[in-house]
Design an enzyme around this catalytic site. Structure first.
Site, mmCIF file in Angstrom:
data_model
loop_
_atom_site.group_PDB
_atom_site.id
_atom_site.type_symbol
_atom_site.label_atom_id
_atom_site.label_comp_id
_atom_site.label_asym_id
_atom_site.label_seq_id
_atom_site.Cartn_x
_atom_site.Cartn_y
_atom_site.Cartn_z
ATOM 1 N N HIS A 101 6.323 -3.172 2.643
ATOM 2 C CA HIS A 101 5.681 -4.228 3.522
ATOM 3 C C HIS A 101 5.491 -5.427 2.753
ATOM 4 O O HIS A 101 5.515 -5.222 1.535
ATOM 5 C CB HIS A 101 4.340 -3.654 3.887
ATOM 6 N N ASP A 110 -2.739 5.613 -5.857
ATOM 7 C CA ASP A 110 -2.113 4.178 -5.044
ATOM 8 C C ASP A 110 -3.357 3.402 -5.560
ATOM 9 O O ASP A 110 -4.437 3.183 -4.699
ATOM 10 C CB ASP A 110 -2.011 4.606 -3.732
ATOM 11 N N HIS A 161 6.055 7.479 5.974
ATOM 12 C CA HIS A 161 5.493 6.078 6.060
ATOM 13 C C HIS A 161 6.731 5.329 5.733
ATOM 14 O O HIS A 161 7.982 5.548 5.378
ATOM 15 C CB HIS A 161 4.514 6.009 5.262
ATOM 16 N N HIS A 178 -3.838 8.595 3.142
ATOM 17 C CA HIS A 178 -4.985 7.589 2.878
ATOM 18 C C HIS A 178 -6.234 8.453 2.555
ATOM 19 O O HIS A 178 -7.273 8.255 2.746
ATOM 20 C CB HIS A 178 -5.314 6.900 4.012
ATOM 21 N N GLU A 190 8.124 1.663 -2.089
ATOM 22 C CA GLU A 190 7.327 2.903 -2.415
ATOM 23 C C GLU A 190 7.629 4.028 -1.605
ATOM 24 O O GLU A 190 6.928 4.483 -0.571
ATOM 25 C CB GLU A 190 5.830 2.536 -1.884
ATOM 26 N N ARG A 197 4.506 9.676 -4.785
ATOM 27 C CA ARG A 197 5.030 8.467 -4.440
ATOM 28 C C ARG A 197 5.183 7.408 -5.560
ATOM 29 O O ARG A 197 4.107 7.454 -6.454
ATOM 30 C CB ARG A 197 4.031 7.871 -3.511
ATOM 31 N N HIS A 246 -1.446 -5.724 2.863
ATOM 32 C CA HIS A 246 -0.394 -5.568 3.853
ATOM 33 C C HIS A 246 -0.515 -7.248 4.274
ATOM 34 O O HIS A 246 -0.840 -7.461 5.206
ATOM 35 C CB HIS A 246 -0.840 -4.725 4.977
ATOM 36 N N TYR A 286 6.091 14.322 0.315
ATOM 37 C CA TYR A 286 4.868 14.941 0.280
ATOM 38 C C TYR A 286 5.173 16.468 0.706
ATOM 39 O O TYR A 286 5.841 16.612 1.815
ATOM 40 C CB TYR A 286 4.199 14.209 1.495
ATOM 41 N N GLU A 338 5.741 3.502 -6.595
ATOM 42 C CA GLU A 338 5.737 1.768 -6.180
ATOM 43 C C GLU A 338 5.665 0.842 -6.988
ATOM 44 O O GLU A 338 4.581 0.866 -7.946
ATOM 45 C CB GLU A 338 4.505 2.092 -4.862
ATOM 46 N N ASP A 390 0.101 -4.037 -5.804
ATOM 47 C CA ASP A 390 -0.096 -2.615 -5.164
ATOM 48 C C ASP A 390 0.824 -1.802 -5.800
ATOM 49 O O ASP A 390 2.137 -1.873 -5.673
ATOM 50 C CB ASP A 390 0.379 -3.080 -3.580
ATOM 51 N N ASP A 406 -32.112 -6.119 4.413
ATOM 52 C CA ASP A 406 -31.366 -7.431 3.804
ATOM 53 C C ASP A 406 -30.403 -7.166 2.919
ATOM 54 O O ASP A 406 -29.986 -8.071 2.297
ATOM 55 C CB ASP A 406 -32.506 -8.060 3.201
#
Length: 430
Positions: free
Chosen positions: A359, A263, A355, A246, A384, A397, A366, A388, A399, A274, A41
């Protein structure tokens, strides 16, 4: 809800903008998200579908919004259908919207219980010639689960096969990409909560702490400031973990001499922020870490000058490719032969910066936005850049979130969050 009630005039304005884009004799339907089961449940926490929230402010399951501006009866030009509440539900699940409270939240005068939907909706469909349905058309979307909206659309087309079906998403993509001032204020509030979380961890991080302990510090600060929590799954990536874009396991110990790439950001009232920052575990950058950090920061500052009205996403990224290439040459990570022999479809700089730089951001991290459209005042973008470097055991990074202005440079909603390497070191060693 944890957040303070939003002025319903925002949702009234949003509906007016949507209705203005509808063709005559059309109605549009928007459904809440499901509550998703785990097993037995147990369920996942409810998260409202952003489109019905954008148009109504209703943040509750089993809700339906119908917009029918040409309806013969004025009361049916905008209608909410809600799950009927009662004393039993209030005791077991908590307060649900009453009809009166729904009007306070949304500004919609006509509110029915969900049990009335089939009969009333049929009456509306007899009048309508066209129906706007709300499929997920976001360019990043890859959805295997059948949603409540999907099931509704399937049954709608079975029950009313002779109607003309139109798409609401292209309208919403453009409307939601340009924020009202009330929305910018909500995003700013989410950014301010994120700032509190970041300042908190600057005094907490030291060699030996675990990534999940840092995640817990962020969560504590976000929740105590009326956020539901993270705007997206947080990344707390120490050492080489930063080179996994990620990385979300957040289960490693932070070691002396390593960097941590964060991040992590808060939501507020379903609006996202973000943030990315990179800090030294021991409070001091090594000379090489500082060299790369400053190069990424220069890229971020250059990108800021390009987030201006009249530019577009494709030209913006093309220009940034030149800046990344120059900085990577300066760092000795690329040489002239790498650039001369690069594949135009995957330039040499992509080895270290793979990347996108920006965005759209808003109700979704996003967020909606058509990439071929020019930047206009009120759009909100991340900025951002990152490099790497697995062979050196770290990635960086940085941002912030920006609002496009009618003229000149964008407004940085995170301008008060520490960014310069010297300031970060000073705060960590205070």
């Amino acid at each position: 809800m944890k957040y303070h009630q939003i002025d319903r005039n925002l949702f009234i304005k949003n509906r007016k903008k949507f209705v203005a884009q509808m063709v005559p004799q059309s109605l549009a339907v928007f459904n809440s998200n499901d509550i998703y089961p785990v097993s037995a449940d147990s369920t996942l926490p409810f998260a409202q579908h952003r489109d019905i929230f954008y148009l109504s402010g209703v943040d509750q399951e089993e809700s339906i919004l119908v917009l029918f501006p040409d309806a013969f009866e004025e009361k049916h030009r905008e209608v909410l259908f809600l799950r009927e509440t009662n004393e039993h539900i209030a005791i077991w699940e908590g307060e649900k919207l009453t009809k009166e409270r729904a009007f306070e939240v949304s500004g919609i005068k006509t509110v029915y219980w969900l049990s009335d939907f089939p009969a009333i909706f049929r009456k509306m469909m007899v009048e309508a010639e066209n129906v706007y349905i709300n499929n997920n058309e976001h360019y990043r979307a890859s959805v295997e689960t059948e949603t409540r909206e999907d099931r509704f659309i399937k049954k709608l087309k079975q029950d009313y096969p002779a109607h003309q079906y139109l798409r609401s998403n292209p309208i919403l993509q453009r409307l939601r990409s340009v924020k009202e001032q009330e929305e910018i204020a909500l995003i700013q509030h989410a950014c301010d909560i994120t700032e509190k979380g970041f300042r908190r961890i600057l005094g907490f991080v030291k060699p030996g702490v675990w990534e999940y302990e840092i995640e817990a510090e962020f969560a504590h600060e976000f929740l105590r400031n009326r956020s539901k929590g993270f705007a997206y799954t947080p990344i707390i990536a120490s050492g080489n973990n930063a080179n996994v874009l990620h990385y979300i396991e957040n289960n490693q110990q932070c070691k002396d001499g390593d960097l941590i790439l964060f991040d992590v950001a808060a939501e507020y009232a379903n609006y996202s922020s973000d943030l990315s920052r990179t800090i030294p575990v021991n409070g001091r950058f090594t000379p090489r870490q500082r060299e790369v950090y400053d190069a990424v920061l220069r890229c971020k500052k250059a990108a800021e000058t390009l987030l201006v009205a009249g530019n577009n996403w494709y030209d913006y990224h093309k220009e940034l490719g030149k800046i990344y290439t120059s900085e990577l040459l300066g760092l000795g990570l690329l040489d002239k032969a790498d650039v001369q022999n690069e594949n135009p479809d995957w330039p040499a700089y992509k080895k270290y910066m793979m990347h996108g730089t920006s965005h759209h951001m808003g109700l979704d991290t996003h967020d909606y936005g058509i990439l071929t459209d020019d930047f206009v005042e009120g759009m909100v973008f991340t900025n951002e850049p990152g490099f790497y470097i697995p062979e050196e055991g770290f990635g960086i990074r940085l941002e912030d979130d920006y609002v496009i202005q009618s003229q000149g440079l964008p407004l940085n909603l995170m301008k008060n969050i520490p960014l310069e390497a010297d300031e970060i070191e000073e705060l960590m060693n205070r």
